[in-house]
Design a protein around this motif. Structure first.
Motif, PDB file in Angstrom:
ATOM      1  N   PHE A 290       4.895   5.355  -6.561  1.00  0.00           N
ATOM      2  CA  PHE A 290       4.951   5.168  -8.013  1.00  0.00           C
ATOM      3  C   PHE A 290       4.338   6.366  -8.728  1.00  0.00           C
ATOM      4  O   PHE A 290       4.883   6.884  -9.704  1.00  0.00           O
ATOM      5  N   TYR A 291       3.183   6.791  -8.218  1.00  0.00           N
ATOM      6  CA  TYR A 291       2.510   7.938  -8.828  1.00  0.00           C
ATOM      7  C   TYR A 291       3.401   9.175  -8.751  1.00  0.00           C
ATOM      8  O   TYR A 291       3.510   9.935  -9.711  1.00  0.00           O
TER       9      TYR A 291
ATOM     10  N   GLY B  60       0.813  -1.221   0.000  1.00  0.00           N
ATOM     11  CA  GLY B  60       0.000   0.000   0.000  1.00  0.00           C
ATOM     12  C   GLY B  60       0.837   1.258   0.000  1.00  0.00           C
ATOM     13  O   GLY B  60       0.416   2.305  -0.488  1.00  0.00           O
TER      14      GLY B  60
ATOM     15  N   LEU C 225     -13.330   7.511  -7.625  1.00  0.00           N
ATOM     16  CA  LEU C 225     -12.480   7.786  -8.787  1.00  0.00           C
ATOM     17  C   LEU C 225     -12.603   9.218  -9.298  1.00  0.00           C
ATOM     18  O   LEU C 225     -11.586   9.888  -9.489  1.00  0.00           O
ATOM     19  N   PRO C 226     -13.833   9.726  -9.505  1.00  0.00           N
ATOM     20  CA  PRO C 226     -13.922  11.122  -9.953  1.00  0.00           C
ATOM     21  C   PRO C 226     -13.285  12.082  -8.942  1.00  0.00           C
ATOM     22  O   PRO C 226     -12.642  13.051  -9.329  1.00  0.00           O
TER      23      PRO C 226
ATOM     24  N   GLU D  10       2.162   2.462  -3.838  1.00  0.00           N
ATOM     25  CA  GLU D  10       1.297   3.014  -4.863  1.00  0.00           C
ATOM     26  C   GLU D  10       1.472   4.528  -5.040  1.00  0.00           C
ATOM     27  O   GLU D  10       1.768   4.990  -6.141  1.00  0.00           O
TER      28      GLU D  10
ATOM     29  N   LEU E  78      -9.600  12.078  -9.368  1.00  0.00           N
ATOM     30  CA  LEU E  78      -9.133  12.719 -10.602  1.00  0.00           C
ATOM     31  C   LEU E  78      -9.395  14.222 -10.641  1.00  0.00           C
ATOM     32  O   LEU E  78      -8.633  14.965 -11.245  1.00  0.00           O
ATOM     33  N   PHE E  79     -10.495  14.661 -10.018  1.00  0.00           N
ATOM     34  CA  PHE E  79     -10.916  16.047 -10.243  1.00  0.00           C
ATOM     35  C   PHE E  79     -10.729  16.992  -9.060  1.00  0.00           C
ATOM     36  O   PHE E  79     -10.993  18.171  -9.184  1.00  0.00           O
TER      37      PHE E  79
ATOM     38  N   GLN F 285     -22.292  -5.689  -6.106  1.00  0.00           N
ATOM     39  CA  GLN F 285     -22.652  -4.765  -7.191  1.00  0.00           C
ATOM     40  C   GLN F 285     -22.659  -3.320  -6.684  1.00  0.00           C
ATOM     41  O   GLN F 285     -22.317  -2.394  -7.399  1.00  0.00           O
TER      42      GLN F 285
ATOM     43  N   LEU G  57     -17.580   4.806  -8.110  1.00  0.00           N
ATOM     44  CA  LEU G  57     -18.189   5.961  -8.765  1.00  0.00           C
ATOM     45  C   LEU G  57     -17.970   7.242  -7.954  1.00  0.00           C
ATOM     46  O   LEU G  57     -17.908   8.337  -8.506  1.00  0.00           O
TER      47      LEU G  57
ATOM     48  N   PHE H 218      -4.285  16.730  -9.574  1.00  0.00           N
ATOM     49  CA  PHE H 218      -3.303  16.750 -10.663  1.00  0.00           C
ATOM     50  C   PHE H 218      -3.137  18.117 -11.338  1.00  0.00           C
ATOM     51  O   PHE H 218      -2.186  18.335 -12.062  1.00  0.00           O
ATOM     52  N   TYR H 219      -4.098  19.000 -11.142  1.00  0.00           N
ATOM     53  CA  TYR H 219      -3.954  20.334 -11.735  1.00  0.00           C
ATOM     54  C   TYR H 219      -4.811  21.316 -10.946  1.00  0.00           C
ATOM     55  O   TYR H 219      -5.752  20.916 -10.260  1.00  0.00           O
ATOM     56  N   PRO H 220      -4.490  22.604 -11.014  1.00  0.00           N
ATOM     57  CA  PRO H 220      -5.150  23.571 -10.130  1.00  0.00           C
ATOM     58  C   PRO H 220      -6.610  23.812 -10.485  1.00  0.00           C
ATOM     59  O   PRO H 220      -7.070  23.529 -11.599  1.00  0.00           O
TER      60      PRO H 220
ATOM     61  N   ASP I 165     -19.761  -0.722  -7.004  1.00  0.00           N
ATOM     62  CA  ASP I 165     -19.561   0.167  -8.150  1.00  0.00           C
ATOM     63  C   ASP I 165     -19.833   1.606  -7.750  1.00  0.00           C
ATOM     64  O   ASP I 165     -19.216   2.529  -8.265  1.00  0.00           O
TER      65      ASP I 165
ATOM     66  N   MET J  24       4.391  10.729 -12.184  1.00  0.00           N
ATOM     67  CA  MET J  24       3.707  11.974 -12.500  1.00  0.00           C
ATOM     68  C   MET J  24       4.602  13.187 -12.253  1.00  0.00           C
ATOM     69  O   MET J  24       4.646  14.114 -13.052  1.00  0.00           O
TER      70      MET J  24
END
Lengths: 263, 279
Positions: free
Chosen positions: A41-42, A35, A188-189, A38, A192-193, A178, A185, A197-199, A181, A46
């Motif tokens: 690596f990023y 753990g 993950l967003p 990870e 990412l958001f 199930q 949902l 990763f960016y301002p 998910d 990056m």
């Protein structure tokens, strides 16, 4: 907070759960240790690779910082979130529904609150160790430039606590795999958001407001402020966000576990 | 003694053993029948996930690198989104290949024992292995095609070469799927081995295969390792195809590596399935 929890179901022994988790992870030490890698690596990929494409970015106080210094705190916050959520959703669900671990525990003098606190406590210890490891890597890369960075570890723990509490509360409502998910949902967003990763300035104004409502955004703000030394009063607001998450999460999780296990 | 009408207790049997390729198709059909009723559960992972990556990096991060001379040099002058999209296609194929070949395989061996049910009939372990692999590949091709449509909507497609990119991505995914399935068929317990696979193989492969930035931006000591990554070969193929770059030798080399890996994986997976299902 104690009043919110059903007091009769607490034996005051969440420590034995920590002991159990420690013994179990000694057997699966590879999963435990991995753990840590990870986010590293990023950071290497990056920070170096994407960093060569963008050069410098404006830091929290407006002065330019390297891309590695920009995403490292974001990755720290994200890894606190990911670890806590994974531990409190997938692992807890498996133990609850398949391993029937908690049913077994309730046959001993342990209450649902012991279980909730013990599980969250273990997630925190684990998250704390990962955060410590990642912070040392950051220090090694010369990305910690302020003594405030010392506070990044406790801040990571608060963030992890909040996500673990809410994650556990959510897990108590899950019916089958199930439903996981939905966890993906949500996670993950956010990963990412949430300006990881960016301002924020990349987004149009409407989306900026949406992003600012996400919990991970506040975690990233906290970490970025602390590791770059741009500390300001507004960060207490970021912290308060997690306070609310913790209170609500723990209260709901304890009540639901009570209903699920002792019905 | 009561007379049981024929066809009530047992489904009608044709009494014939299916031919070898037909056996494989029957296995595929079995997975398809399940999927037809449960496809919604996979919509998030197969469509939404790559879409989010495209938005976050192609559009969001792409806007950061839009003006930079550094970036233009790295992408060969193409807009970042156009440069990134074919590589993301390959990444999503590899990631879904890796995921679809781990837990579902273990489940079919251990929890649901679907394989044992199939092997109880005249279907051989090798047919089961190839059937499951073909199904995984078919699904990958389908979600890849949807992904291409999404990329096109966001303006990431510059020519018909993207269709070749899709082929390259599916080939890469197939190679990875066959190898991971072979690995998964040796796994007895969930948790440890799969976590290690994702953390030490799949994620580093995703990050260090030239998806988000050219591999020449990596630290010197990592670069030689990229040759070992099937995803790097797939990314090179997919990107060249999408951008219309024609380097015959490189295409030949990358395709040969991927086909070689697929061949090795296929041989391994059929043998290991036979071993586990007949023990």
């Amino acid at each position: 907070m104690l009043r919110l929890m059903p007091g009769t179901n607490y034996a005051g022994r969440p420590g034995v759960l920590l002991e159990r988790s420690a013994i179990v992870s000694r057997r699966g030490w590879l999963a435990f240790v991995s753990g840590f890698f990870e986010p590293v690596f990023y950071l290497v990929a990056m920070g170096q690779g994407l960093g060569s494409l963008v050069g410098t970015l404006p830091g929290p106080d407006g002065s330019p910082i390297s891309y590695a210094a920009f995403i490292a705190p974001g990755l720290l916050a994200a890894s606190a979130m990911n670890g806590a959520v994974f531990d409190s959703t997938f692992n807890v669900f498996f133990k609850l529904r398949y391993a029937k671990l908690y049913d077994a525990m309730l046959a001993t003098p342990l209450g649902p609150v012991d279980i909730a606190l013990g599980e969250i406590g273990w997630a925190l210890i684990r998250g704390g160790l990962y955060a410590l490891g990642f912070l040392s890597v950051m220090a090694g890369f010369g990305l910690l430039v302020s003594p405030w960075a010392l506070l990044a570890l406790p801040a990571a723990l608060v963030v992890a606590f909040a996500f673990a509490a809410v994650g556990m509360a959510a897990t108590s409502f899950m019916r089958s795999w199930q439903d996981f998910d939905l966890v993906t949902l949500a996670i993950l967003p956010m990963f990412l958001f949430s300006t990881t990763f960016y301002p924020l300035s990349v987004y149009p104004p409407v989306l900026q407001t949406v992003v600012q409502c996400l919990p991970l955004y506040h975690a990233v703000e906290l970490m970025r402020g602390l590791t770059t030394g741009a500390v300001h009063v507004g960060m207490l607001g970021n912290l308060a966000y997690f306070g609310v998450m913790i209170v609500v999460g723990v209260a709901v999780a304890a009540r639901r576990l009570d209903a699920l296990l002792l019905r | 003694m009561a007379v049981v009408p024929a066809g009530v207790l047992a489904p009608r049997s044709t009494g014939r053993v299916p031919s070898w390729p037909r056996g494989v198709l029957i296995v595929v059909e079995g997975f398809w029948t399940w999927y037809r009723r449960n496809w919604r559960a996979t919509a998030v992972s197969s469509v939404l996930q790559p879409l989010l990556f495209l938005l976050a990096f192609g559009v969001g991060f792409g806007s950061l690198v839009a003006g930079g001379g550094q970036a233009a040099q790295a992408t060969g002058g193409a807009p970042y989104l156009v440069w990134l999209a074919p590589a993301l296609l390959a990444v999503s194929a590899v990631q879904s290949a890796a995921f679809e070949s781990t837990y579902p395989v273990l489940s079919a061996f251990k929890w649901q024992r679907v394989y044992h049910a199939m092997a109880a009939g005249p279907i051989t372990p090798a047919q089961i292995a190839l059937g499951h692999l073909s199904w995984t590949v078919a699904k990958m091709a389908l979600s890849g095609a949807i992904y291409v449509a999404v990329i096109a909507v966001f303006g990431g497609v510059v020519g018909p070469g993207i269709v070749l990119s899709l082929l390259a991505a599916v080939l890469t995914g197939a190679a990875v799927a066959s190898l991971v399935m072979a690995f998964a068929s040796t796994v007895e317990n969930e948790g440890g081995p799969f976590n290690a696979l994702f953390r030490f193989v799949v994620i580093p492969m995703t990050l260090f295969s030239g998806t988000f930035f050219p591999v020449d931006r990596l630290p010197e000591w990592i670069r030689p390792l990229t040759v070992l990554s099937p995803l790097w070969h797939g990314t090179e193929l997919a990107r060249d195809a999408a951008l219309g770059v024609w380097r015959p030798l490189a295409v030949l080399g990358h395709t040969a590596v991927l086909l070689g890996l697929l061949a090795v994986g296929t041989v391994l997976v059929t043998r290991l399935y036979r071993r586990r299902l007949t023990r």
